[in-house]
Design a protein around this motif. Structure first.
Motif, mmCIF file in Angstrom:
data_model
loop_
_atom_site.group_PDB
_atom_site.id
_atom_site.type_symbol
_atom_site.label_atom_id
_atom_site.label_comp_id
_atom_site.label_asym_id
_atom_site.label_seq_id
_atom_site.Cartn_x
_atom_site.Cartn_y
_atom_site.Cartn_z
ATOM 1 N N LYS A 160 42.214 44.361 104.681
ATOM 2 C CA LYS A 160 41.604 45.676 104.876
ATOM 3 C C LYS A 160 42.605 46.775 105.222
ATOM 4 C CE LYS A 160 37.218 43.553 106.142
ATOM 5 N NZ LYS A 160 36.077 43.467 107.039
ATOM 6 N N ILE A 185 39.542 35.245 122.191
ATOM 7 C CA ILE A 185 38.697 36.449 122.182
ATOM 8 C C ILE A 185 37.649 36.254 121.086
ATOM 9 C CG2 ILE A 185 38.630 38.949 121.803
ATOM 10 C CD1 ILE A 185 41.603 39.016 122.712
ATOM 11 N N GLU A 211 28.241 34.744 114.222
ATOM 12 C CA GLU A 211 27.463 33.584 113.761
ATOM 13 C C GLU A 211 27.009 32.743 114.949
ATOM 14 O OE1 GLU A 211 30.532 34.409 112.785
ATOM 15 O OE2 GLU A 211 30.776 34.253 110.605
ATOM 16 N N ASP A 246 29.310 39.838 105.499
ATOM 17 C CA ASP A 246 29.005 39.403 106.861
ATOM 18 C C ASP A 246 28.374 40.521 107.679
ATOM 19 O OD1 ASP A 246 30.005 36.572 107.072
ATOM 20 O OD2 ASP A 246 31.800 37.553 106.308
ATOM 21 N N SER A 247 28.813 41.749 107.443
ATOM 22 C CA SER A 247 28.222 42.878 108.168
ATOM 23 C C SER A 247 26.770 43.068 107.741
ATOM 24 C CB SER A 247 29.006 44.157 107.892
ATOM 25 O OG SER A 247 30.386 43.903 107.969
HETATM 26 P P1 ADP Z 1 32.634 41.370 106.055
HETATM 27 O O1 ADP Z 1 32.149 40.202 105.208
HETATM 28 O O2 ADP Z 1 31.517 42.138 106.666
HETATM 29 O O3 ADP Z 1 33.620 42.236 105.302
HETATM 30 P P2 ADP Z 1 34.746 39.796 107.224
HETATM 31 O O4 ADP Z 1 34.522 38.735 106.195
HETATM 32 O O5 ADP Z 1 35.969 40.600 107.139
HETATM 33 O O6 ADP Z 1 33.457 40.767 107.283
HETATM 34 O O7 ADP Z 1 34.751 39.132 108.681
HETATM 35 C C1 ADP Z 1 33.697 38.331 109.137
HETATM 36 C C2 ADP Z 1 34.212 37.173 109.936
HETATM 37 O O8 ADP Z 1 35.048 37.589 110.993
HETATM 38 C C3 ADP Z 1 33.082 36.416 110.579
HETATM 39 O O9 ADP Z 1 33.047 35.101 110.047
HETATM 40 C C4 ADP Z 1 33.431 36.394 112.066
HETATM 41 O O10 ADP Z 1 33.168 35.162 112.691
HETATM 42 C C5 ADP Z 1 34.916 36.666 112.046
HETATM 43 N N1 ADP Z 1 35.379 37.211 113.317
HETATM 44 C C6 ADP Z 1 35.044 38.393 113.880
HETATM 45 N N2 ADP Z 1 35.618 38.527 115.088
HETATM 46 C C7 ADP Z 1 36.344 37.402 115.298
HETATM 47 C C8 ADP Z 1 37.167 36.937 116.379
HETATM 48 N N3 ADP Z 1 37.356 37.670 117.472
HETATM 49 N N4 ADP Z 1 37.760 35.721 116.233
HETATM 50 C C9 ADP Z 1 37.570 34.994 115.124
HETATM 51 N N5 ADP Z 1 36.812 35.380 114.076
HETATM 52 C C10 ADP Z 1 36.200 36.577 114.167
#
Ligand code: ADP
Ligand code: MG
Length: 378
Positions: A185, A273, A304, A335-336
């Protein structure tokens, strides 16, 4: 017509039909106009080989069910041996990626698809950031034989919200970014950071920024090779970027693992975290509450796991409240979108994009080959 019917499967069962449902308006419009509709789509990544586990046959059945009329399945991706549809009939051909030339944007393959029809309608926003034979090649092949290539309704809607609406946004314009990685990103972060009034960052993405600030992140997910880049970004964007001040740390990312709230300067060696903390949720809510335009991509934590989903839920509610108050709110990323559904706010948002990678590319200000190739695409 090219649709994005690349749905999650559970064996031979369609596990989630959101993309099928999203493709209905254009199919209905064509059917109602008496068109003979031949639909192309990919499913998964079969890499140019026939993989019976990735057949679109179950998708044809589900498409028929939600459309309320029979959808005939054509077992050959090129339509060989498949009787032409009659007026008002819908035929879905087999997985385009069973053909090796699909992802290589092979000219011959594109031409044989173009030869099946008189008009090409591209509604597959989810693959618009890739130049493939059934999206880009077919459009030029169609035009060279005198036909036209145009966007479908879903494609047009995506471009309206992610392209037009964000070009001259009502201000304050706030972007919220999160998710697992910065790396995928980076372009979005830099493109948005110069255009937004505030950029809120959460998720594991924030961890890499924490390290750039010299903070300890314990056992958290960090992209070591992006710390330097994060440091440079922090210098360029300055106060525009708002990072979490507190976080939820846990013994592991698994459900049931013990967790506590800490200030971001108090993360210990064994800590992971897993979410942003309550103070951050409040600070983000205040910024989002004043926004007139909001873009959200990426969850604030490991949403999740219910115990680690509060930060993401908080943001989901904040953006829904802002939208109720008249702000334009656009959500991108699979995921969002799932997180918005979980929080029960999906129908309170202006637009939830159906395409992950494509929506990121648009937000990063990139041109999409699948859109450029259409005569109304610009
Ligand atoms: P989107 O599909 O909305 O673009 P991403 O695929 O980039 O989002 O990210 C989603 C993933 O990020 C989720 O599986 C979530 O568990 C993971 N995630 C978010 N925060 C953390 C964290 N602090 N540590 C590990 N994984 C994380
Ligand atoms: Mg994702």
């Amino acid at each position: 017509m090219r649709s994005d019917l690349n749905v999650p499967m559970d064996g031979a069962r369609v596990a989630d039909d959101q993309r099928i449902v999203a493709s209905l308006p254009t199919i209905r419009m064509l059917v109602d106009a008496g068109a003979r509709v031949l639909v192309l789509s990919h499913l998964g990544r079969p890499k140019g080989e026939v993989d019976p586990g990735l057949s679109l046959a179950p998708v044809a059945e589900r498409l028929g069910a939600v459309l309320g009329r029979e959808v005939r399945f054509g077992p050959d991706p090129l339509g060989r041996g498949v009787a032409e549809p009659i007026s008002g009939e819908v035929v879905l051909l087999e997985n385009t990626r069973f053909e090796l030339g699909e992802t290589r944007n092979d000219t011959e393959l594109a031409r044989s698809w173009a030869d099946l029809g008189d008009l090409f309608v591209n509604d597959a926003f989810g693959t618009a950031h890739r130049a493939h034979a059934s999206t880009v090649g077919i459009a030029s092949a169609m035009r060279s034989k005198g036909g036209d290539a145009v966007s479908g309704l879903l494609m047009a809607r995506e471009l309206r919200y992610l392209g037009d609406a964000l070009r001259e946004p009502d201000r304050p314009f706030v972007a919220i970014l999160g998710g697992a990685k910065i790396s995928g990103k980076i372009d979005v972060i830099s493109a948005l950071s110069s255009r937004v009034d505030r950029l809120l960052v959460g998720g594991a993405m924030a961890n890499t920024f924490f390290r750039a600030l010299g903070l300890d992140t314990g056992a958290s997910l960090v992209e070591e090779d992006r710390i330097e880049m994060a440091r440079e970004l922090l210098e360029v964007v300055g106060d525009t970027l708002l990072l979490p001040t507190d976080c939820i740390v846990a013994e592991s990312l698994e459900a049931g693992s013990r967790s506590r709230v800490v200030h971001r300067s108090q993360v210990e060696d064994a800590d992971h975290i897993v979410d942003v903390g309550p103070e951050t949720v409040t600070a983000f809510d205040e910024v989002i509450g004043r926004a007139r335009t909001v873009v959200w991509n990426g969850p604030m934590g490991v949403f999740e796991v219910p115990d680690f989903s509060r930060g993401t839920e908080g943001v989901a509610h904040s953006v829904a409240d802002a939208c109720d108050g008249g702000a334009l709110v656009v959500v991108g990323g699979g995921d969002s979108a799932a997180a918005a559904h979980l929080a029960g706010v999906s129908d309170r948002l202006s637009h939830i994009s159906s395409g992950g990678g494509a929506s990121l590319a648009l937000l990063a200000g990139q041109e999409l080959p699948g859109v450029e190739s259409l005569s109304d695409g610009a």
